[in-house]
Design an enzyme around this catalytic site. Structure first.
Site, PDB file in Angstrom:
ATOM      1  N   ASN A   1       0.833   0.834   6.117  1.00  0.00           N
ATOM      2  CA  ASN A   1       1.265   0.153   4.876  1.00  0.00           C
ATOM      3  C   ASN A   1       2.135  -1.012   5.772  1.00  0.00           C
ATOM      4  O   ASN A   1       3.138  -0.842   6.291  1.00  0.00           O
ATOM      5  CB  ASN A   1       2.277   0.932   3.839  1.00  0.00           C
ATOM      6  CG  ASN A   1       3.092   0.103   3.006  1.00  0.00           C
ATOM      7  OD1 ASN A   1       4.034   0.481   2.770  1.00  0.00           O
ATOM      8  ND2 ASN A   1       2.595  -1.117   2.703  1.00  0.00           N
ATOM      9  N   GLY A   2       1.685  -2.291   5.269  1.00  0.00           N
ATOM     10  CA  GLY A   2       2.697  -3.341   5.992  1.00  0.00           C
ATOM     11  C   GLY A   2       1.705  -4.735   6.291  1.00  0.00           C
ATOM     12  O   GLY A   2       0.700  -4.725   5.369  1.00  0.00           O
TER      13      GLY A   2
ATOM     14  N   TYR B   1      11.576  -3.764  -7.033  1.00  0.00           N
ATOM     15  CA  TYR B   1      10.334  -3.901  -7.812  1.00  0.00           C
ATOM     16  C   TYR B   1       9.293  -2.647  -7.433  1.00  0.00           C
ATOM     17  O   TYR B   1       8.636  -1.834  -8.143  1.00  0.00           O
ATOM     18  CB  TYR B   1       9.654  -5.366  -7.812  1.00  0.00           C
ATOM     19  CG  TYR B   1       8.122  -5.086  -8.268  1.00  0.00           C
ATOM     20  CD1 TYR B   1       7.921  -4.965  -9.830  1.00  0.00           C
ATOM     21  CD2 TYR B   1       7.034  -4.877  -7.672  1.00  0.00           C
ATOM     22  CE1 TYR B   1       6.732  -4.903 -10.330  1.00  0.00           C
ATOM     23  CE2 TYR B   1       5.703  -4.647  -7.989  1.00  0.00           C
ATOM     24  CZ  TYR B   1       5.610  -4.936  -9.441  1.00  0.00           C
ATOM     25  OH  TYR B   1       4.423  -4.793 -10.050  1.00  0.00           O
TER      26      TYR B   1
ATOM     27  N   ASP C   1      14.438  -8.861 -16.600  1.00  0.00           N
ATOM     28  CA  ASP C   1      13.085  -8.274 -15.743  1.00  0.00           C
ATOM     29  C   ASP C   1      13.584  -8.082 -14.301  1.00  0.00           C
ATOM     30  O   ASP C   1      14.515  -8.683 -13.855  1.00  0.00           O
ATOM     31  CB  ASP C   1      12.077  -9.590 -15.953  1.00  0.00           C
ATOM     32  CG  ASP C   1      10.555  -8.887 -15.525  1.00  0.00           C
ATOM     33  OD1 ASP C   1      10.612  -7.877 -15.242  1.00  0.00           O
ATOM     34  OD2 ASP C   1       9.752  -9.600 -15.781  1.00  0.00           O
ATOM     35  N   ASP C   2      12.833  -7.485 -13.443  1.00  0.00           N
ATOM     36  CA  ASP C   2      13.213  -7.414 -12.212  1.00  0.00           C
ATOM     37  C   ASP C   2      13.028  -8.397 -11.157  1.00  0.00           C
ATOM     38  O   ASP C   2      13.979  -8.773 -10.394  1.00  0.00           O
ATOM     39  CB  ASP C   2      12.125  -6.207 -11.437  1.00  0.00           C
ATOM     40  CG  ASP C   2      10.739  -6.573 -11.760  1.00  0.00           C
ATOM     41  OD1 ASP C   2      10.154  -7.252 -10.918  1.00  0.00           O
ATOM     42  OD2 ASP C   2      10.310  -5.960 -12.742  1.00  0.00           O
TER      43      ASP C   2
ATOM     44  N   CYS D   1       0.859  -1.286   0.055  1.00  0.00           N
ATOM     45  CA  CYS D   1      -0.012   0.144   0.058  1.00  0.00           C
ATOM     46  C   CYS D   1       0.700   1.281  -0.057  1.00  0.00           C
ATOM     47  O   CYS D   1       2.186   1.134   0.322  1.00  0.00           O
ATOM     48  CB  CYS D   1      -1.002   0.072   1.139  1.00  0.00           C
ATOM     49  SG  CYS D   1      -1.918  -1.457   1.322  1.00  0.00           S
TER      50      CYS D   1
ATOM     51  N   GLY E   1      -0.548   0.668  -4.974  1.00  0.00           N
ATOM     52  CA  GLY E   1      -1.882  -0.051  -4.869  1.00  0.00           C
ATOM     53  C   GLY E   1      -2.880   0.543  -5.620  1.00  0.00           C
ATOM     54  O   GLY E   1      -3.168   1.887  -5.573  1.00  0.00           O
TER      55      GLY E   1
HETATM   56  P1  AMP Z   1       5.571 -13.609 -12.617  1.00  0.00           P
HETATM   57  O1  AMP Z   1       5.052 -13.180 -14.122  1.00  0.00           O
HETATM   58  O2  AMP Z   1       4.462 -14.259 -11.834  1.00  0.00           O
HETATM   59  O3  AMP Z   1       6.787 -14.303 -12.612  1.00  0.00           O
HETATM   60  O4  AMP Z   1       5.770 -12.283 -11.926  1.00  0.00           O
HETATM   61  C1  AMP Z   1       6.864 -11.320 -12.374  1.00  0.00           C
HETATM   62  C2  AMP Z   1       6.458 -10.140 -13.128  1.00  0.00           C
HETATM   63  O5  AMP Z   1       5.560  -9.701 -12.231  1.00  0.00           O
HETATM   64  C3  AMP Z   1       7.637  -9.324 -13.360  1.00  0.00           C
HETATM   65  O6  AMP Z   1       7.411  -8.869 -14.483  1.00  0.00           O
HETATM   66  C4  AMP Z   1       7.451  -8.109 -12.225  1.00  0.00           C
HETATM   67  O7  AMP Z   1       7.811  -6.946 -12.509  1.00  0.00           O
HETATM   68  C5  AMP Z   1       5.848  -8.136 -11.790  1.00  0.00           C
HETATM   69  N1  AMP Z   1       5.809  -8.507 -10.146  1.00  0.00           N
HETATM   70  C6  AMP Z   1       6.891  -8.842  -9.422  1.00  0.00           C
HETATM   71  N2  AMP Z   1       6.344  -8.830  -8.123  1.00  0.00           N
HETATM   72  C7  AMP Z   1       5.329  -8.326  -8.194  1.00  0.00           C
HETATM   73  C8  AMP Z   1       4.041  -8.037  -7.159  1.00  0.00           C
HETATM   74  N3  AMP Z   1       4.224  -8.290  -6.054  1.00  0.00           N
HETATM   75  N4  AMP Z   1       2.872  -7.671  -7.609  1.00  0.00           N
HETATM   76  C9  AMP Z   1       2.791  -7.386  -8.865  1.00  0.00           C
HETATM   77  N5  AMP Z   1       3.811  -7.701  -9.850  1.00  0.00           N
HETATM   78  C10 AMP Z   1       4.865  -8.080  -9.566  1.00  0.00           C
END
Ligand code: AMP
Length: 479
Positions: A100-101, A255, A361-362, A2, A28
């Site tokens: 937030n938490g 992220y 990707d992150d 959040c 959020g």
């Molecule tokens: P996934 O597709 O399930 O492997 O999730 C990884 C992708 O979702 C990456 O492109 C991230 O940028 C994004 N991501 C990572 N963590 C979250 C999160 N907690 N909520 C929403 N998106 C996320």
């Protein structure tokens, strides 16, 4: 996860409060809310984005010099308007709060509030646990002569009872404005200030980007366990009430936080460039020689450009993003998530064709995005596809508010790197190593629990299972 924002001004702050919340929207998108105090609490909240919940008429109704706003990404509790923040109570004192938490000893606190304080909870949001615990501690004070020390004692008692991650902002009616963090300082919260003709205006916000937007100067990030209280004369007091080992969530840098935010004196964009550069060593060790580096837009841009710089390989934008498609991450079914990823990201064939492409990707959570990216890039004629994750393997659920609380969903939960490489279909898969990540933060103790399983607060196996079950239930209800 959040985002929270609180402003304590001299004139009506509602416009700034709502505008400021928009700059925290990335934290959020499920619900938004605000409370403003002027003789009484006025609250408006609803499901959806800030611009959907707040219309012009709400801004004019929410008049007051002090207010708190919240944007919600539901990772706990139900997705109903009544579960949205902020909350207010009038007993034993007028208090309004947002946080937030995630509270992790929720069962124990629910029992304490029910059995000992006779409080009946009306929502499934853990903010109620924090607010009622805080209110219960206030009962022990002489409310007519509430001193700053009294307030810090109340914060300390609350921190001693509530376990988990929480950065909070509270209005204490006609007494002042308060913010505090959990003793580990897991989630961000900064203090900002703006000089006006009427005197200084203070604000607390999850991220400094909000202050840039509103014309505030960022004063500083709050310390773990710290409470900052601002009285009606705008005197600022601060105290570290309970402090444990600092454990700032490193995933905020990876992220969650916006790239233009500064948290603990570090610009998020620069942190991502450093992480990207740190990946170069692993690419060389694996003997990979990509022709181009591309990113999964938009959160991976700084990692990819840092990596490209360190390897001296061109960075290109290889995927076009449609910003008008919803979030794939929260869709309940794998098929729906995949469909959304394809609608959202389209490879630019001319950039990709015939190349050895390293796509950054992150993070990889369930593997939906990575698996799909590999497929799309191959279809666009890539000679080789190397998938690079700026985060180490996410092997453990987050219990502190990031939506990765279901272990069975995590692709790295029970697989090694070779198995994941096969599953996503990449020619090579490179993860940041946890050791390399830790080296980047050796002067800043951080929370790496989603990578290491070492939670800064005590978490039993039973509690992890319970939290996972609760999360599955609320996800099913949400969808
Ligand atoms: P996934 O597709 O399930 O492997 O999730 C990884 C992708 O979702 C990456 O492109 C991230 O940028 C994004 N991501 C990572 N963590 C979250 C999160 N907690 N909520 C929403 N998106 C996320």
């Amino acid at each position: 996860m959040c985002g929270i924002l609180g402003i304590f001004g001299h004139k009506d702050i509602s416009q700034d409060l709502i505008y400021g919340l928009v700059s925290l929207q990335h934290r959020g998108q499920d619900a938004a809310g605000a409370v403003v105090f002027k003789d009484n609490f006025r609250i408006k909240k609803g499901l959806g984005l800030v611009n959907e919940v707040f219309k012009e008429k709400h801004v004019s109704r929410l008049q007051g010099q002090v207010g708190i706003g919240h944007v919600r990404y539901a990772t706990q509790g139900d997705l109903e308007t009544q579960d949205s923040q902020p909350f207010a109570v009038n007993y034993p004192y007028g208090l309004a709060m947002a946080h937030n938490g995630n509270v992790t000893n929720f069962r124990e606190i629910r029992k304490y509030l029910h059995d000992e304080k006779h409080r009946i909870l009306t929502t499934s949001n853990d903010l109620e646990l924090l607010l009622y615990t805080f209110a219960a501690e206030m009962e022990n004070k002489n409310l007519k002569q509430l001193s700053v020390d009294d307030i810090f004692t109340v914060v300390k008692a609350t921190q001693n009872r509530i376990i988990g991650a929480y950065s909070t902002i509270t209005i204490i009616a006609n007494k002042g404005f308060l913010a505090f963090k959990d003793p580990y300082g897991i989630r961000p919260l900064a203090l900002g200030k703006k000089e006006t003709a009427q005197g200084p205006v203070y604000a607390f916000a999850s991220e400094s980007t909000c202050f840039d937007y509103l014309g505030f100067k960022t004063i500083r990030e709050l310390e773990p366990g710290e409470a900052v209280f601002i009285d009606m004369e705008r005197n600022v007091y601060s105290k570290i009430c309970v402090q444990k080992q600092r454990s700032f969530c490193v995933f905020e840098y990876i992220y969650f936080a916006r790239e233009d935010s500064i948290i603990h004196d570090r610009l998020v964009a620069s942190e991502r460039v450093r992480m990207g550069k740190a990946l170069a060593k692993k690419i060389r060790e694996k003997g990979l020689k990509p022709d181009i580096i591309i990113d999964v837009p938009s959160s991976a841009y700084f990692f990819a450009s840092g990596l490209a710089e360190a390897l001296d390989v061109p960075y290109r934008r290889g995927l076009a993003k449609n910003n008008h498609v919803g979030r794939s991450f929260i869709k309940p079914l794998q098929k729906e998530r995949e469909e959304l990823v394809s609608q959202k990201l389209n490879p630019i064939r001319e950039v990709i064709e015939g190349k050895k492409v390293a796509v950054v990707d992150d993070s990889i959570v369930r593997g939906t995005t990575s698996r799909h990216m590999v497929k799309l890039l191959r279809r666009s004629g890539a000679k080789k596809v190397y998938f690079i994750s700026a985060a180490p393997p996410i092997q453990h659920p987050c219990v502190y508010g990031i939506d990765m609380s279901i272990k069975t969903e995590l692709i790295a939960g029970r697989r090694d790197i070779n198995e994941i490489e096969n599953k996503i279909g990449a020619d090579a898969l490179v993860y940041q190593s946890l050791e390399d990540l830790k080296k980047l933060y050796k002067d800043m103790p951080s929370c790496y629990a989603c990578f290491s399983g070492q939670y800064p607060t005590k978490i039993s196996e039973e509690l992890l299972n319970q939290m996972e079950k609760d999360r599955i239930c609320s996800k099913l209800k949400k969808n």
